[in-house]
Scaffold this motif. Structure first.
Motif, PDB file in Angstrom:
ATOM      1  N   ALA A   1       0.820  -1.210   0.000  1.00  0.00           N
ATOM      2  CA  ALA A   1       0.000   0.000   0.000  1.00  0.00           C
ATOM      3  C   ALA A   1       0.853   1.260   0.000  1.00  0.00           C
ATOM      4  CB  ALA A   1      -0.934  -0.008   1.203  1.00  0.00           C
ATOM      5  N   VAL A   2       1.899   1.258   0.819  1.00  0.00           N
ATOM      6  CA  VAL A   2       2.789   2.423   0.873  1.00  0.00           C
ATOM      7  C   VAL A   2       3.470   2.643  -0.474  1.00  0.00           C
ATOM      8  CG1 VAL A   2       4.923   3.305   1.889  1.00  0.00           C
ATOM      9  CG2 VAL A   2       3.153   2.315   3.363  1.00  0.00           C
ATOM     10  N   LYS A   3       3.901   1.559  -1.092  1.00  0.00           N
ATOM     11  CA  LYS A   3       4.608   1.672  -2.373  1.00  0.00           C
ATOM     12  C   LYS A   3       3.734   2.268  -3.461  1.00  0.00           C
ATOM     13  CE  LYS A   3       7.473  -0.898  -5.631  1.00  0.00           C
ATOM     14  NZ  LYS A   3       8.170  -2.178  -5.920  1.00  0.00           N
ATOM     15  N   HIS A   4       2.444   1.916  -3.457  1.00  0.00           N
ATOM     16  CA  HIS A   4       1.563   2.354  -4.543  1.00  0.00           C
ATOM     17  C   HIS A   4       0.498   3.349  -4.077  1.00  0.00           C
ATOM     18  CE1 HIS A   4       3.309  -0.368  -7.456  1.00  0.00           C
ATOM     19  NE2 HIS A   4       3.209  -1.366  -6.593  1.00  0.00           N
ATOM     20  N   ASN A   5       0.665   3.899  -2.874  1.00  0.00           N
ATOM     21  CA  ASN A   5      -0.279   4.893  -2.354  1.00  0.00           C
ATOM     22  C   ASN A   5      -1.703   4.350  -2.357  1.00  0.00           C
ATOM     23  OD1 ASN A   5      -0.736   7.460  -1.197  1.00  0.00           O
ATOM     24  ND2 ASN A   5      -1.481   8.255  -3.159  1.00  0.00           N
ATOM     25  N   ALA A   6      -1.845   3.089  -2.006  1.00  0.00           N
ATOM     26  CA  ALA A   6      -3.150   2.435  -1.973  1.00  0.00           C
ATOM     27  C   ALA A   6      -3.761   2.543  -0.576  1.00  0.00           C
ATOM     28  CB  ALA A   6      -3.005   0.969  -2.369  1.00  0.00           C
ATOM     29  N   MET A   7      -5.050   2.249  -0.491  1.00  0.00           N
ATOM     30  CA  MET A   7      -5.763   2.238   0.780  1.00  0.00           C
ATOM     31  C   MET A   7      -5.893   0.808   1.287  1.00  0.00           C
ATOM     32  SD  MET A   7      -7.521   3.815   3.175  1.00  0.00           S
ATOM     33  CE  MET A   7      -7.906   5.420   2.437  1.00  0.00           C
ATOM     34  N   VAL A   8      -5.544   0.579   2.552  1.00  0.00           N
ATOM     35  CA  VAL A   8      -5.760  -0.716   3.193  1.00  0.00           C
ATOM     36  C   VAL A   8      -7.031  -0.639   4.033  1.00  0.00           C
ATOM     37  CG1 VAL A   8      -4.911  -2.370   4.905  1.00  0.00           C
ATOM     38  CG2 VAL A   8      -3.319  -1.330   3.285  1.00  0.00           C
ATOM     39  N   LEU A   9      -7.918  -1.602   3.826  1.00  0.00           N
ATOM     40  CA  LEU A   9      -9.034  -1.784   4.737  1.00  0.00           C
ATOM     41  C   LEU A   9      -8.677  -2.992   5.591  1.00  0.00           C
ATOM     42  CD1 LEU A   9     -11.911  -1.000   5.663  1.00  0.00           C
ATOM     43  CD2 LEU A   9     -12.770  -2.720   4.053  1.00  0.00           C
ATOM     44  N   TYR A  10      -8.326  -2.746   6.853  1.00  0.00           N
ATOM     45  CA  TYR A  10      -7.850  -3.850   7.695  1.00  0.00           C
ATOM     46  C   TYR A  10      -9.002  -4.467   8.486  1.00  0.00           C
ATOM     47  CZ  TYR A  10      -5.363  -6.985  10.549  1.00  0.00           C
ATOM     48  OH  TYR A  10      -4.960  -8.163  11.127  1.00  0.00           O
ATOM     49  N   PRO A  11      -9.235  -5.777   8.293  1.00  0.00           N
ATOM     50  CA  PRO A  11     -10.318  -6.459   9.003  1.00  0.00           C
ATOM     51  C   PRO A  11      -9.855  -7.032  10.335  1.00  0.00           C
ATOM     52  CG  PRO A  11      -9.459  -7.885   7.270  1.00  0.00           C
ATOM     53  CD  PRO A  11      -8.615  -6.643   7.278  1.00  0.00           C
ATOM     54  N   SER A  12     -10.132  -6.306  11.399  1.00  0.00           N
ATOM     55  CA  SER A  12      -9.804  -6.784  12.737  1.00  0.00           C
ATOM     56  C   SER A  12     -11.022  -7.516  13.312  1.00  0.00           C
ATOM     57  CB  SER A  12      -9.365  -5.618  13.619  1.00  0.00           C
ATOM     58  OG  SER A  12      -8.852  -6.065  14.850  1.00  0.00           O
ATOM     59  N   THR A  13     -11.076  -7.659  14.619  1.00  0.00           N
ATOM     60  CA  THR A  13     -12.042  -8.574  15.219  1.00  0.00           C
ATOM     61  C   THR A  13     -12.500  -8.128  16.596  1.00  0.00           C
ATOM     62  OG1 THR A  13     -12.258 -10.830  16.112  1.00  0.00           O
ATOM     63  CG2 THR A  13     -10.056  -9.919  16.016  1.00  0.00           C
TER      64      THR A  13
ATOM     65  N   GLU B   1      -4.014 -11.894  20.048  1.00  0.00           N
ATOM     66  CA  GLU B   1      -2.850 -11.022  20.165  1.00  0.00           C
ATOM     67  C   GLU B   1      -2.251 -10.666  18.804  1.00  0.00           C
ATOM     68  OE1 GLU B   1      -1.918  -9.457  23.003  1.00  0.00           O
ATOM     69  OE2 GLU B   1      -3.814 -10.357  23.565  1.00  0.00           O
ATOM     70  N   SER B   2      -2.323 -11.574  17.846  1.00  0.00           N
ATOM     71  CA  SER B   2      -1.795 -11.225  16.521  1.00  0.00           C
ATOM     72  C   SER B   2      -2.685 -10.199  15.834  1.00  0.00           C
ATOM     73  CB  SER B   2      -1.638 -12.472  15.647  1.00  0.00           C
ATOM     74  OG  SER B   2      -2.842 -13.181  15.508  1.00  0.00           O
ATOM     75  N   LYS B   3      -3.987 -10.252  16.082  1.00  0.00           N
ATOM     76  CA  LYS B   3      -4.875  -9.225  15.529  1.00  0.00           C
ATOM     77  C   LYS B   3      -4.628  -7.873  16.197  1.00  0.00           C
ATOM     78  CE  LYS B   3      -7.540 -10.815  12.212  1.00  0.00           C
ATOM     79  NZ  LYS B   3      -7.592 -10.142  10.887  1.00  0.00           N
ATOM     80  N   ARG B   4      -4.399  -7.885  17.505  1.00  0.00           N
ATOM     81  CA  ARG B   4      -4.070  -6.635  18.202  1.00  0.00           C
ATOM     82  C   ARG B   4      -2.755  -6.064  17.674  1.00  0.00           C
ATOM     83  NH1 ARG B   4      -6.236  -5.412  23.289  1.00  0.00           N
ATOM     84  NH2 ARG B   4      -4.174  -4.805  24.031  1.00  0.00           N
ATOM     85  N   SER B   5      -1.776  -6.944  17.473  1.00  0.00           N
ATOM     86  CA  SER B   5      -0.483  -6.499  16.948  1.00  0.00           C
ATOM     87  C   SER B   5      -0.621  -5.958  15.533  1.00  0.00           C
ATOM     88  CB  SER B   5       0.517  -7.663  16.970  1.00  0.00           C
ATOM     89  OG  SER B   5       0.787  -8.074  18.287  1.00  0.00           O
TER      90      SER B   5
ATOM     91  N   LEU C   1     -14.729  -6.807  13.223  1.00  0.00           N
ATOM     92  CA  LEU C   1     -15.870  -7.645  12.889  1.00  0.00           C
ATOM     93  C   LEU C   1     -16.368  -8.436  14.088  1.00  0.00           C
ATOM     94  CD1 LEU C   1     -14.306  -8.937   9.583  1.00  0.00           C
ATOM     95  CD2 LEU C   1     -16.345  -7.495   9.693  1.00  0.00           C
ATOM     96  N   SER C   2     -17.681  -8.525  14.228  1.00  0.00           N
ATOM     97  CA  SER C   2     -18.267  -9.419  15.222  1.00  0.00           C
ATOM     98  C   SER C   2     -18.257 -10.840  14.667  1.00  0.00           C
ATOM     99  CB  SER C   2     -19.697  -8.967  15.548  1.00  0.00           C
ATOM    100  OG  SER C   2     -20.507  -8.991  14.380  1.00  0.00           O
TER     101      SER C   2
END
Length: 338
Positions: free
Chosen positions: A130-142, A174-178, A199-200
């Motif tokens: 994303a940084v390389k191509h100025n893209a948007m990340v939609l991060y799916p957490s929990t 913990e990996s999702k929090r990280s 996400l629920s």
């Protein structure tokens, strides 16, 4: 599943009725975890929208052919076979949605190391691209990032619950929090563009048959017209969301959400106790709920949470509303999969 089912087509139309959805035409998406429950439904929606290029990343070309094979002949669809723990291909994209993850209890207990690495390395590679191509990340957490609720508390986006690192399930939590912390670090240090959704518990017709979550087991029993097996007293009180509402909310945040901000995705019409979810599945065929103790292996991966209700006020404040209540969602899932 039958993607030509009238209810599934209706679900896709519901997603594509979002305000501003047409602005995604002409854009390019890279989606990892493409053959999972959310990935498949999201890709079906984007390909139905049309004039959207999708790079679908997954570990199995065979599974992708089974789940997404109808798009293989389209010049707008590209399947990339690889493990997300490896660097993503250098593709110019507009949006990256890293969905690849182990998301069910047996995977937590059997593959805790892989679960952690998929989440953390998957987020890292998505953010670097994303940084390389100025893209948007939609991060799916929990919802799992909140830990256990204090008493009757509900989870707002700034909530901090009680965490327990001494379980195999901690590999996921913990990996999702990280990974969320990594997103914020990339925003701060590398000016990354990131939006976050939490996400629920999700369910719906695009679920994988290998899914060991309790809700998925209930649905599979209902599809088979069998009694529902409940491996606890079923008093756990959770937020659930039908996958169509979840994908709709994710795209709404992508279109209208604020960068660097987390949004809970839930539906108050689907906040139920586990035994109530089971009862609705059994009710579909006039069957019963049978209570049964879990095996030691199964118990290791189970959540110790007794209440996990997500407050969706922030999501609603940017204009999103859910479409389906819990009974309708369960019945639609069974109808489509039968």
């Amino acid at each position: 599943m039958n993607k030509s089912h009238i209810l599934y087509k209706e679900d896709l139309r519901k997603i594509l009725s979002l305000k501003g959805i047409e602005t995604l035409r002409g854009k390019t998406f890279l989606i990892t975890g493409a053959t999972g429950m959310v990935g498949m439904h999201l890709i079906d929606a984007l390909m139905t929208l049309g004039d959207v290029t999708v790079y679908a990343v997954g570990r199995s070309k065979e599974k992708a052919a089974e789940r997404l094979g109808e798009y293989y002949s389209s010049p707008l669809f590209h399947f990339v076979e690889q493990d997300v723990c490896n660097t993503l291909p250098d593709i110019k994209v507009d949006y990256i949605i890293p969905l690849a993850s182990n998301t069910h209890p047996l995977a937590y207990s059997q593959y805790p190391v892989e679960t952690m690495l998929i989440n953390i390395k998957g987020a890292e590679h998505a953010l670097n691209l994303a940084v390389k191509h100025n893209a948007m990340v939609l991060y799916p957490s929990t919802v799992e990032v909140y830990g256990n609720a204090h008493g009757e508390d509900v989870f707002t986006e700034d909530y901090t619950g009680t965490l327990n690192l001494a379980t195999s399930r901690a590999c996921y939590t913990e990996s999702k929090r990280s990974a969320e912390a990594l997103c914020q670090s990339y925003i701060s240090q590398k000016n990354a563009h990131v939006k976050i959704v939490r996400l629920s518990r999700l369910f719906g017709p695009t679920m994988l048959l290998s899914d060991s979550k309790a809700s998925s087991q209930f649905l599979k029993k209902a599809i088979a017209a069998e009694d529902i097996i409940l491996k606890s007293e079923g008093n756990q009180f959770f937020s659930y969301t039908y996958v169509t509402d979840a994908v709709s909310a994710m795209l709404h945040v992508l279109l209208h959400g604020e960068e660097g901000v987390a949004y809970n995705i839930s539906n108050e019409l689907c906040d139920v106790r586990l035994k109530e979810f089971a009862a609705l599945c059994a009710q579909y065929n006039g069957k019963q709920v049978v209570f049964d103790l879990p095996s030691e292996t199964e118990r290791k991966g189970f959540s110790i949470a007794t209440k996990a209700i997500l407050d969706n006020s922030r999501l609603k404040s940017i204009g999103w509303q859910p479409s389906y209540d819990i009974e309708t969602s369960i019945n639609r899932t069974i109808d489509i999969l039968k």
